[in-house]
Design a protein around this motif. Structure first.
Motif, PDB file in Angstrom:
ATOM      1  N   SER A  88      -8.785   2.663   0.992  1.00 18.06           N
ATOM      2  CA  SER A  88      -9.559   3.423   1.973  1.00 18.06           C
ATOM      3  C   SER A  88     -10.086   4.708   1.345  1.00 18.06           C
ATOM      4  O   SER A  88      -9.397   5.350   0.545  1.00 18.06           O
ATOM      5  CB  SER A  88      -8.659   3.761   3.160  1.00 18.06           C
ATOM      6  OG  SER A  88      -9.284   4.687   4.009  1.00 18.06           O
ATOM      7  N   GLY A  89     -11.286   5.089   1.722  1.00 23.46           N
ATOM      8  CA  GLY A  89     -11.862   6.334   1.221  1.00 23.46           C
ATOM      9  C   GLY A  89     -10.989   7.537   1.500  1.00 23.46           C
ATOM     10  O   GLY A  89     -10.952   8.485   0.706  1.00 23.46           O
ATOM     11  N   ASP A  90     -10.252   7.520   2.600  1.00 23.25           N
ATOM     12  CA  ASP A  90      -9.367   8.628   2.964  1.00 23.25           C
ATOM     13  C   ASP A  90      -8.146   8.738   2.049  1.00 23.25           C
ATOM     14  O   ASP A  90      -7.457   9.753   2.067  1.00 23.25           O
ATOM     15  CB  ASP A  90      -8.859   8.465   4.401  1.00 23.25           C
ATOM     16  CG  ASP A  90      -9.965   8.550   5.431  1.00 23.25           C
ATOM     17  OD1 ASP A  90     -11.045   9.091   5.114  1.00 23.25           O
ATOM     18  OD2 ASP A  90      -9.754   8.072   6.561  1.00 23.25           O
ATOM     19  N   HIS A  91      -7.861   7.680   1.303  1.00 23.02           N
ATOM     20  CA  HIS A  91      -6.648   7.658   0.477  1.00 23.02           C
ATOM     21  C   HIS A  91      -6.941   7.558  -1.016  1.00 23.02           C
ATOM     22  O   HIS A  91      -6.022   7.392  -1.808  1.00 23.02           O
ATOM     23  CB  HIS A  91      -5.740   6.509   0.924  1.00 23.02           C
ATOM     24  CG  HIS A  91      -5.188   6.707   2.291  1.00 23.02           C
ATOM     25  ND1 HIS A  91      -4.014   7.398   2.534  1.00 23.02           N
ATOM     26  CD2 HIS A  91      -5.661   6.352   3.507  1.00 23.02           C
ATOM     27  CE1 HIS A  91      -3.798   7.440   3.842  1.00 23.02           C
ATOM     28  NE2 HIS A  91      -4.778   6.817   4.447  1.00 23.02           N
ATOM     29  N   ALA A  92      -8.192   7.665  -1.388  1.00 22.02           N
ATOM     30  CA  ALA A  92      -8.568   7.567  -2.803  1.00 22.02           C
ATOM     31  C   ALA A  92      -7.956   8.711  -3.601  1.00 22.02           C
ATOM     32  O   ALA A  92      -7.821   9.829  -3.104  1.00 22.02           O
ATOM     33  CB  ALA A  92     -10.091   7.585  -2.934  1.00 22.02           C
ATOM     34  N   GLY A  93      -7.570   8.404  -4.827  1.00 24.65           N
ATOM     35  CA  GLY A  93      -7.030   9.430  -5.715  1.00 24.65           C
ATOM     36  C   GLY A  93      -5.631   9.885  -5.372  1.00 24.65           C
ATOM     37  O   GLY A  93      -5.187  10.934  -5.848  1.00 24.65           O
ATOM     38  N   ARG A  94      -4.917   9.100  -4.572  1.00 21.72           N
ATOM     39  CA  ARG A  94      -3.569   9.494  -4.142  1.00 21.72           C
ATOM     40  C   ARG A  94      -2.507   8.475  -4.547  1.00 21.72           C
ATOM     41  O   ARG A  94      -1.452   8.384  -3.927  1.00 21.72           O
ATOM     42  CB  ARG A  94      -3.555   9.718  -2.629  1.00 21.72           C
ATOM     43  CG  ARG A  94      -4.436  10.915  -2.233  1.00 21.72           C
ATOM     44  CD  ARG A  94      -4.641  11.064  -0.752  1.00 21.72           C
ATOM     45  NE  ARG A  94      -3.410  11.128   0.007  1.00 21.72           N
ATOM     46  CZ  ARG A  94      -3.348  10.935   1.331  1.00 21.72           C
ATOM     47  NH1 ARG A  94      -4.444  10.683   2.020  1.00 21.72           N
ATOM     48  NH2 ARG A  94      -2.199  11.013   1.949  1.00 21.72           N
ATOM     49  N   GLY A  95      -2.802   7.666  -5.588  1.00 24.76           N
ATOM     50  CA  GLY A  95      -1.806   6.744  -6.130  1.00 24.76           C
ATOM     51  C   GLY A  95      -1.753   5.379  -5.469  1.00 24.76           C
ATOM     52  O   GLY A  95      -0.927   4.552  -5.854  1.00 24.76           O
ATOM     53  N   VAL A  96      -2.596   5.128  -4.494  1.00 28.75           N
ATOM     54  CA  VAL A  96      -2.555   3.854  -3.783  1.00 28.75           C
ATOM     55  C   VAL A  96      -2.937   2.702  -4.707  1.00 28.75           C
ATOM     56  O   VAL A  96      -2.227   1.686  -4.780  1.00 28.75           O
ATOM     57  CB  VAL A  96      -3.470   3.878  -2.536  1.00 28.75           C
ATOM     58  CG1 VAL A  96      -3.509   2.523  -1.854  1.00 28.75           C
ATOM     59  CG2 VAL A  96      -3.004   4.958  -1.562  1.00 28.75           C
ATOM     60  N   ALA A  97      -4.044   2.840  -5.421  1.00 32.95           N
ATOM     61  CA  ALA A  97      -4.492   1.763  -6.317  1.00 32.95           C
ATOM     62  C   ALA A  97      -3.460   1.507  -7.412  1.00 32.95           C
ATOM     63  O   ALA A  97      -3.164   0.351  -7.738  1.00 32.95           O
ATOM     64  CB  ALA A  97      -5.855   2.102  -6.917  1.00 32.95           C
ATOM     65  N   THR A  98      -2.888   2.568  -7.956  1.00 28.16           N
ATOM     66  CA  THR A  98      -1.879   2.421  -9.010  1.00 28.16           C
ATOM     67  C   THR A  98      -0.666   1.659  -8.492  1.00 28.16           C
ATOM     68  O   THR A  98      -0.152   0.759  -9.169  1.00 28.16           O
ATOM     69  CB  THR A  98      -1.472   3.807  -9.542  1.00 28.16           C
ATOM     70  OG1 THR A  98      -2.648   4.452 -10.057  1.00 28.16           O
ATOM     71  CG2 THR A  98      -0.418   3.712 -10.630  1.00 28.16           C
ATOM     72  N   ALA A  99      -0.211   1.993  -7.290  1.00 28.50           N
ATOM     73  CA  ALA A  99       0.945   1.305  -6.702  1.00 28.50           C
ATOM     74  C   ALA A  99       0.624  -0.163  -6.412  1.00 28.50           C
ATOM     75  O   ALA A  99       1.448  -1.042  -6.669  1.00 28.50           O
ATOM     76  CB  ALA A  99       1.384   2.013  -5.425  1.00 28.50           C
ATOM     77  N   LEU A 100      -0.571  -0.420  -5.886  1.00 30.84           N
ATOM     78  CA  LEU A 100      -0.952  -1.809  -5.620  1.00 30.84           C
ATOM     79  C   LEU A 100      -1.041  -2.615  -6.917  1.00 30.84           C
ATOM     80  O   LEU A 100      -0.569  -3.758  -6.973  1.00 30.84           O
ATOM     81  CB  LEU A 100      -2.284  -1.868  -4.869  1.00 30.84           C
ATOM     82  CG  LEU A 100      -2.219  -1.575  -3.378  1.00 30.84           C
ATOM     83  CD1 LEU A 100      -3.625  -1.367  -2.815  1.00 30.84           C
ATOM     84  CD2 LEU A 100      -1.496  -2.693  -2.626  1.00 30.84           C
ATOM     85  N   MET A 101      -1.637  -2.029  -7.949  1.00 27.90           N
ATOM     86  CA  MET A 101      -1.753  -2.754  -9.217  1.00 27.90           C
ATOM     87  C   MET A 101      -0.377  -3.044  -9.804  1.00 27.90           C
ATOM     88  O   MET A 101      -0.120  -4.155 -10.293  1.00 27.90           O
ATOM     89  CB  MET A 101      -2.611  -1.962 -10.206  1.00 27.90           C
ATOM     90  CG  MET A 101      -2.893  -2.714 -11.505  1.00 27.90           C
ATOM     91  SD  MET A 101      -3.844  -4.258 -11.289  1.00 27.90           S
ATOM     92  CE  MET A 101      -5.503  -3.586 -11.097  1.00 27.90           C
ATOM     93  N   ALA A 102       0.541  -2.080  -9.747  1.00 26.66           N
ATOM     94  CA  ALA A 102       1.904  -2.310 -10.241  1.00 26.66           C
ATOM     95  C   ALA A 102       2.569  -3.433  -9.456  1.00 26.66           C
ATOM     96  O   ALA A 102       3.263  -4.285 -10.029  1.00 26.66           O
ATOM     97  CB  ALA A 102       2.726  -1.023 -10.150  1.00 26.66           C
ATOM     98  N   HIS A 103       2.336  -3.468  -8.153  1.00 24.50           N
ATOM     99  CA  HIS A 103       2.914  -4.513  -7.322  1.00 24.50           C
ATOM    100  C   HIS A 103       2.344  -5.885  -7.701  1.00 24.50           C
ATOM    101  O   HIS A 103       3.091  -6.866  -7.817  1.00 24.50           O
ATOM    102  CB  HIS A 103       2.661  -4.215  -5.837  1.00 24.50           C
ATOM    103  CG  HIS A 103       3.406  -5.124  -4.929  1.00 24.50           C
ATOM    104  ND1 HIS A 103       4.757  -4.984  -4.669  1.00 24.50           N
ATOM    105  CD2 HIS A 103       2.999  -6.214  -4.227  1.00 24.50           C
ATOM    106  CE1 HIS A 103       5.142  -5.939  -3.842  1.00 24.50           C
ATOM    107  NE2 HIS A 103       4.097  -6.704  -3.566  1.00 24.50           N
TER     108      HIS A 103
END
Length: 161
Positions: A88-103
């Motif tokens: 989500s645009g509201d959550h960009a740059g806050r580690g969400v993508a990194t956590a999803l990729m690790a998962h």
């Protein structure tokens, strides 16, 4: 202090909120790399909610939540294909993508998947490169009569020791 990020599996009824995350990601984050008509073709405001719900049920994405709010989602199929990966645009740059990729990497390793591959937007390309993916090909895809550029990317996973 920010609420912890939690990743969970898809649940019946998640599809409408996932659509909002998808639309936010496309219309907010990808807007830097695509023209308005491309964004409208990729994530139209009017969409087939039943088709979207069926697609989410089929791909069964993992959902990143922070403070009870969906922040992003991603899937990995048994073939290693990542069909959708959106924050989500509201959550960009806050580690969400990194956590999803690790998962996704952990799931792939647990399932013995040898490589991950995805069709990656111009906006997400740098993140995928930083995550160890390589560009296999530049592509042009058609959505509702509009051409969008992306990259086919792949990452070979190391075998478990």
């Amino acid at each position: 202090m920010e609420d912890a990020l939690r990743i969970r599996g898809y649940q019946q009824g998640d599809a409408p909120a996932l659509r909002r995350v998808f639309a936010s990601s496309v219309h907010t984050l990808a807007a830097r790399d695509y023209r308005p008509e491309q964004l409208a073709a990729w994530a139209p405001h009017d969409h087939d909610a039943a088709w979207w719900a069926e697609r989410m049920q089929r791909i069964r994405p993992f959902i990143a939540e922070r403070g009870g709010t969906m922040a992003g989602f991603a899937d990995v199929q048994p073939s290693g294909h990542i069909d959708m990966f959106f924050v989500s645009g509201d959550h960009a740059g806050r580690g969400v993508a990194t956590a999803l990729m690790a998962h996704l990497h952990a799931v792939a390793q647990a399932q013995g998947i040898a490589a991950l591959h995805a069709n990656v937007s111009l906006r997400a390309e740098r993140f995928f490169l930083a995550s160890g993916f390589a560009i296999e090909a530049r592509q042009e895809v058609e959505r509702a009569g509009v051409i969008l550029r992306n990259a086919r990317m792949r990452k070979v996973l190391t075998a478990a020791a």
